[in-house]
Design a protein around this motif. Structure first.
Motif, PDB file in Angstrom:
ATOM      1  N   GLN A   7       0.835  -1.206   0.000  1.00 41.65           N
ATOM      2  CA  GLN A   7       0.000   0.000   0.000  1.00 41.65           C
ATOM      3  C   GLN A   7       0.874   1.262   0.000  1.00 41.65           C
ATOM      4  O   GLN A   7       0.605   2.221  -0.719  1.00 41.65           O
ATOM      5  CB  GLN A   7      -0.921  -0.014   1.213  1.00 41.65           C
ATOM      6  CG  GLN A   7      -1.966   1.076   1.194  1.00 41.65           C
ATOM      7  CD  GLN A   7      -2.914   0.950   2.374  1.00 41.65           C
ATOM      8  OE1 GLN A   7      -2.594   0.334   3.385  1.00 41.65           O
ATOM      9  NE2 GLN A   7      -4.079   1.547   2.236  1.00 41.65           N
ATOM     10  N   ARG A   8       1.944   1.257   0.802  1.00 41.46           N
ATOM     11  CA  ARG A   8       2.849   2.411   0.843  1.00 41.46           C
ATOM     12  C   ARG A   8       3.509   2.624  -0.516  1.00 41.46           C
ATOM     13  O   ARG A   8       3.617   3.759  -1.010  1.00 41.46           O
ATOM     14  CB  ARG A   8       3.917   2.194   1.923  1.00 41.46           C
ATOM     15  CG  ARG A   8       4.838   3.382   2.152  1.00 41.46           C
ATOM     16  CD  ARG A   8       5.803   3.139   3.300  1.00 41.46           C
ATOM     17  NE  ARG A   8       6.451   1.848   3.282  1.00 41.46           N
ATOM     18  CZ  ARG A   8       7.575   1.570   2.621  1.00 41.46           C
ATOM     19  NH1 ARG A   8       8.170   2.490   1.902  1.00 41.46           N
ATOM     20  NH2 ARG A   8       8.104   0.366   2.665  1.00 41.46           N
ATOM     21  N   GLU A  11       1.066   4.166  -2.957  1.00 39.04           N
ATOM     22  CA  GLU A  11       0.929   5.606  -2.730  1.00 39.04           C
ATOM     23  C   GLU A  11       2.133   6.356  -3.295  1.00 39.04           C
ATOM     24  O   GLU A  11       1.993   7.416  -3.925  1.00 39.04           O
ATOM     25  CB  GLU A  11       0.779   5.895  -1.236  1.00 39.04           C
ATOM     26  CG  GLU A  11      -0.544   5.438  -0.657  1.00 39.04           C
ATOM     27  CD  GLU A  11      -0.582   5.534   0.860  1.00 39.04           C
ATOM     28  OE1 GLU A  11       0.416   5.976   1.483  1.00 39.04           O
ATOM     29  OE2 GLU A  11      -1.618   5.150   1.430  1.00 39.04           O
ATOM     30  N   ASP A  15       2.196   9.158  -6.343  1.00 40.34           N
ATOM     31  CA  ASP A  15       2.816  10.472  -6.152  1.00 40.34           C
ATOM     32  C   ASP A  15       3.900  10.726  -7.204  1.00 40.34           C
ATOM     33  O   ASP A  15       3.957  11.812  -7.809  1.00 40.34           O
ATOM     34  CB  ASP A  15       3.403  10.550  -4.746  1.00 40.34           C
ATOM     35  CG  ASP A  15       3.864  11.936  -4.376  1.00 40.34           C
ATOM     36  OD1 ASP A  15       3.166  12.905  -4.752  1.00 40.34           O
ATOM     37  OD2 ASP A  15       4.920  12.061  -3.712  1.00 40.34           O
TER      38      ASP A  15
END
Length: 143
Positions: A7-8, A11, A15
């Motif tokens: 999940q990190r 993200e 970005d």
């Protein structure tokens, strides 16, 4: 753990992708050397993030395969255990039935012999005792 890391990375991927798109929207004429270097750096980081996400996916797949193999192994062991137990249970039941039949036969044979033997003895004893009593009574009645 894998899910949090994935999940990190997703993200971070989103970005980085947004920053690259913002830089690419600028016309080539307006871009400075630092913008071009920044764009290259962002693309390199984006590739690294994709590779790390791929590693996580591979680890998850390996774990899934290993768990499936473990499940199969456990199911096989349980099946074998169940079959062995059923065989043993069936054998034990058969043995108990056979033992019970043998006991029943022995009991019937013993019971019938004892009853006959007892009846014979009792009848003979009773008949001789009654005959003797009758003789004594007759003797006494004569006197």
């Amino acid at each position: 753990m894998y899910l949090r890391r994935q999940q990190r990375l997703e993200e971070e991927y989103a970005d980085l992708e947004y920053q690259i798109r913002c830089l690419m929207l600028q016309p080539e004429i307006n871009k400075t050397d630092s913008d071009k270097a920044r764009e290259e750096e962002l693309i390199t980081r984006l590739v690294e993030v994709v590779e790390r996400r791929n590693e996580i996916v591979e680890c998850l797949e390996m774990d899934r395969i290993r768990e499936a193999e473990e499940d199969d192994s456990i199911n096989n062991q349980l099946t074998l255990y169940t079959l062995k137990r059923e065989d043993l249970t069936a054998k034990m039941k058969d043995d108990l039935k056979q033992k019970k039949k043998k006991k029943d036969k022995k009991f019937k044979l013993r019971g019938s012999k004892k009853t006959d033997a007892d009846k014979d003895v009792d009848e003979s004893e009773c008949s001789t005792v009654t005959i003797m009593k009758e003789k004594k009574k007759k003797k006494f009645s004569i006197f």
